[in-house]
Design a protein around this motif. Structure first.
Motif, PDB file in Angstrom:
ATOM      1  N   ALA A  67       0.834  -1.206   0.000  1.00 25.21           N
ATOM      2  CA  ALA A  67       0.000   0.000   0.000  1.00 25.21           C
ATOM      3  C   ALA A  67       0.867   1.253   0.000  1.00 25.21           C
ATOM      4  CB  ALA A  67      -0.937  -0.006   1.204  1.00 25.21           C
ATOM      5  N   GLN A  68       1.924   1.238   0.798  1.00 24.56           N
ATOM      6  CA  GLN A  68       2.832   2.380   0.825  1.00 24.56           C
ATOM      7  C   GLN A  68       3.509   2.577  -0.520  1.00 24.56           C
ATOM      8  OE1 GLN A  68       5.369   1.346   4.127  1.00 24.56           O
ATOM      9  NE2 GLN A  68       4.126   2.477   5.616  1.00 24.56           N
ATOM     10  N   ALA A  69       3.873   1.477  -1.187  1.00 24.39           N
ATOM     11  CA  ALA A  69       4.506   1.570  -2.504  1.00 24.39           C
ATOM     12  C   ALA A  69       3.555   2.178  -3.534  1.00 24.39           C
ATOM     13  CB  ALA A  69       4.971   0.183  -2.958  1.00 24.39           C
ATOM     14  N   ILE A  70       2.269   1.827  -3.437  1.00 25.79           N
ATOM     15  CA  ILE A  70       1.269   2.404  -4.345  1.00 25.79           C
ATOM     16  C   ILE A  70       1.157   3.910  -4.109  1.00 25.79           C
ATOM     17  CG2 ILE A  70      -1.199   2.466  -4.910  1.00 25.79           C
ATOM     18  CD1 ILE A  70      -1.242  -0.574  -4.238  1.00 25.79           C
ATOM     19  N   ILE A  71       1.065   4.295  -2.844  1.00 25.43           N
ATOM     20  CA  ILE A  71       0.937   5.715  -2.515  1.00 25.43           C
ATOM     21  C   ILE A  71       2.183   6.484  -2.943  1.00 25.43           C
ATOM     22  CG2 ILE A  71       0.755   7.369  -0.612  1.00 25.43           C
ATOM     23  CD1 ILE A  71      -0.925   5.142   0.843  1.00 25.43           C
ATOM     24  N   LYS A  72       3.352   5.928  -2.670  1.00 27.79           N
ATOM     25  CA  LYS A  72       4.600   6.584  -3.078  1.00 27.79           C
ATOM     26  C   LYS A  72       4.667   6.710  -4.599  1.00 27.79           C
ATOM     27  CE  LYS A  72       7.359   5.020   0.886  1.00 27.79           C
ATOM     28  NZ  LYS A  72       8.450   4.085   1.309  1.00 27.79           N
ATOM     29  N   GLY A  73       4.198   5.676  -5.307  1.00 26.09           N
ATOM     30  CA  GLY A  73       4.169   5.729  -6.765  1.00 26.09           C
ATOM     31  C   GLY A  73       3.256   6.832  -7.265  1.00 26.09           C
ATOM     32  N   ALA A  74       2.114   6.980  -6.616  1.00 25.32           N
ATOM     33  CA  ALA A  74       1.183   8.049  -6.994  1.00 25.32           C
ATOM     34  C   ALA A  74       1.792   9.420  -6.731  1.00 25.32           C
ATOM     35  CB  ALA A  74      -0.125   7.894  -6.227  1.00 25.32           C
ATOM     36  N   LEU A  75       2.531   9.550  -5.641  1.00 22.08           N
ATOM     37  CA  LEU A  75       3.194  10.815  -5.325  1.00 22.08           C
ATOM     38  C   LEU A  75       4.253  11.143  -6.374  1.00 22.08           C
ATOM     39  CD1 LEU A  75       3.580  10.351  -1.459  1.00 22.08           C
ATOM     40  CD2 LEU A  75       2.029  11.939  -2.618  1.00 22.08           C
ATOM     41  N   GLN A  76       4.973  10.128  -6.832  1.00 19.49           N
ATOM     42  CA  GLN A  76       5.951  10.338  -7.901  1.00 19.49           C
ATOM     43  C   GLN A  76       5.258  10.693  -9.203  1.00 19.49           C
ATOM     44  OE1 GLN A  76       8.468   6.852  -8.072  1.00 19.49           O
ATOM     45  NE2 GLN A  76       9.585   7.395  -6.208  1.00 19.49           N
ATOM     46  N   TYR A  77       4.127  10.046  -9.471  1.00 21.58           N
ATOM     47  CA  TYR A  77       3.332  10.340 -10.664  1.00 21.58           C
ATOM     48  C   TYR A  77       2.877  11.801 -10.656  1.00 21.58           C
ATOM     49  CZ  TYR A  77      -0.723  10.209 -13.840  1.00 21.58           C
ATOM     50  OH  TYR A  77      -1.636  10.472 -14.840  1.00 21.58           O
ATOM     51  N   ALA A  78       2.515  12.296  -9.469  1.00 21.53           N
ATOM     52  CA  ALA A  78       2.057  13.684  -9.354  1.00 21.53           C
ATOM     53  C   ALA A  78       3.185  14.670  -9.638  1.00 21.53           C
ATOM     54  CB  ALA A  78       1.478  13.930  -7.965  1.00 21.53           C
ATOM     55  N   GLY A  79       4.415  14.278  -9.395  1.00 19.11           N
ATOM     56  CA  GLY A  79       5.549  15.108  -9.755  1.00 19.11           C
ATOM     57  C   GLY A  79       6.208  15.801  -8.578  1.00 19.11           C
ATOM     58  N   PRO A  80       7.425  16.308  -8.809  1.00 23.11           N
ATOM     59  CA  PRO A  80       8.218  16.893  -7.717  1.00 23.11           C
ATOM     60  C   PRO A  80       7.646  18.173  -7.131  1.00 23.11           C
ATOM     61  CG  PRO A  80       9.278  17.277  -9.841  1.00 23.11           C
ATOM     62  CD  PRO A  80       8.152  16.332 -10.095  1.00 23.11           C
ATOM     63  N   ASN A  81       6.805  18.860  -7.886  1.00 25.70           N
ATOM     64  CA  ASN A  81       6.241  20.124  -7.403  1.00 25.70           C
ATOM     65  C   ASN A  81       4.806  19.989  -6.908  1.00 25.70           C
ATOM     66  OD1 ASN A  81       8.627  21.560  -8.150  1.00 25.70           O
ATOM     67  ND2 ASN A  81       7.909  21.564 -10.287  1.00 25.70           N
ATOM     68  N   ALA A  82       4.352  18.759  -6.764  1.00 29.06           N
ATOM     69  CA  ALA A  82       2.956  18.524  -6.391  1.00 29.06           C
ATOM     70  C   ALA A  82       2.635  19.034  -4.992  1.00 29.06           C
ATOM     71  CB  ALA A  82       2.641  17.034  -6.471  1.00 29.06           C
ATOM     72  N   GLN A  83       1.428  19.558  -4.865  1.00 34.11           N
ATOM     73  CA  GLN A  83       0.853  19.904  -3.565  1.00 34.11           C
ATOM     74  C   GLN A  83      -0.263  18.896  -3.330  1.00 34.11           C
ATOM     75  OE1 GLN A  83      -0.015  24.188  -3.095  1.00 34.11           O
ATOM     76  NE2 GLN A  83       1.071  24.477  -5.031  1.00 34.11           N
ATOM     77  N   ILE A  84      -0.154  18.152  -2.238  1.00 32.76           N
ATOM     78  CA  ILE A  84      -1.011  16.987  -2.033  1.00 32.76           C
ATOM     79  C   ILE A  84      -2.029  17.197  -0.914  1.00 32.76           C
ATOM     80  CG2 ILE A  84      -1.053  14.532  -1.445  1.00 32.76           C
ATOM     81  CD1 ILE A  84       0.290  15.046  -4.117  1.00 32.76           C
ATOM     82  N   ALA A  85      -3.287  16.922  -1.250  1.00 36.31           N
ATOM     83  CA  ALA A  85      -4.354  16.789  -0.256  1.00 36.31           C
ATOM     84  C   ALA A  85      -4.815  15.334  -0.318  1.00 36.31           C
ATOM     85  CB  ALA A  85      -5.517  17.718  -0.555  1.00 36.31           C
ATOM     86  N   SER A  86      -5.294  14.814   0.799  1.00 32.98           N
ATOM     87  CA  SER A  86      -5.784  13.435   0.799  1.00 32.98           C
ATOM     88  C   SER A  86      -7.094  13.359   1.563  1.00 32.98           C
ATOM     89  CB  SER A  86      -4.757  12.484   1.422  1.00 32.98           C
ATOM     90  OG  SER A  86      -4.522  12.811   2.784  1.00 32.98           O
TER      91      SER A  86
END
Length: 271
Positions: A135-154
């Motif tokens: 699950a953590q790998a999926i979330i980390k992958g999604a964060l990488q997909y969003a890109g280095p400048n992403a601002q994340i809400a969950s």
């Protein structure tokens, strides 16, 4: 056995090395918990958005449902499903957020790797079958997909509520907002100290599992971590925001949703 698990799941610290989400997953063994989740009515989502695949940090691929912003944006909302999995109800909820949060890319993650439950027994097995590392790998992958400048809400509900908090922790400095509906909070103060965002926690007073004791402890832990926590309390039962649940309370669900949208807008600095 089931009642003992319920007591342990909700009112004590996790065992050494045990993740808060793993503690919550143990509730699937409780017949009262499972019995409180009627199978979702048949529903097919037919709106905008598409399924995507992305690389995960364990060398595999992950799946998600994405609705891109109409304008180029580094702002993302990661939506995390209930114990049923990424079904069409969650896709519809993702679309609702996309409409109400213009300028935000909405991605509904699939932590079940393509599996969707249609009854409580199956849902319980899927929830208990989730490996924390995967699950953590999926979330980390999604964060990488969003890109280095992403601002994340969950945001997430039930199973996804706990994982929403874990997503905010994994997002590090990218985390800007975190909404958790009646999910198991993180109980490790050292981890909570690393949060880069406040948390909006939606609490149902009649919830036997994510109960007052759990919420009070979360308040203490967040205070110890010197992090901001807002608890929205409703005189309702677990899963009250799920239209397919018999405990659904539309006025409370609408109010909690409006509060969530307002919170995300403020924290992502949306116009």
């Amino acid at each position: 056995m089931a009642s003992a698990q319920t007591s342990m799941s909700c009112c004590t610290k996790p065992a050494a090395g045990q993740n808060a989400t793993e503690v919550f997953a143990m509730l699937a063994s409780n017949e009262d918990f499972s019995g409180g989740h009627d199978a979702p009515l048949p529903f097919t989502y037919a709106g905008e958005g598409s399924m995507i695949e992305f690389k995960t940090t364990d060398g595999q691929t992950g799946k998600a449902f994405e609705i891109k912003s109409n304008t180029k944006s580094d702002k993302y909302l990661l939506v995390i499903h209930e114990w049923w999995g990424l079904n069409d109800y969650i896709k519809q909820e993702a679309a609702r957020f996309a409409k109400e949060l213009p300028g935000v890319n909405v991605i509904a993650l699939d932590l079940y790797d393509g599996q969707v439950a249609t009854d409580a027994d199956q849902a319980g097995k899927l929830m208990q079958g989730v490996k924390t590392e995967r699950a953590q790998a999926i979330i980390k992958g999604a964060l990488q997909y969003a890109g280095p400048n992403a601002q994340i809400a969950s945001i997430g509900w039930c199973f996804g509520g706990g994982w929403s908090i874990q997503t905010a922790l994994l997002a590090g400095s990218k985390a800007k907002a975190c909404v958790a509906y009646y999910g198991m909070p993180e109980k490790d103060v050292a981890k909570l100290k690393t949060l880069n965002t406040s948390v909006l926690f939606v609490f149902a007073k009649q919830d036997k599992w994510i109960n007052q004791e759990v919420v009070d402890q979360f308040r203490k832990d967040m205070a110890a971590a010197k992090k901001d926590l807002t608890v929205k309390t409703y005189d309702a039962d677990h899963a009250f925001a799920n239209p397919s649940n018999p405990k659904y309370n539309k006025p409370f669900a609408d109010d909690a949703h409006a509060a969530s949208v307002a919170y995300i807008k403020k924290n992502l600095k949306l116009k």
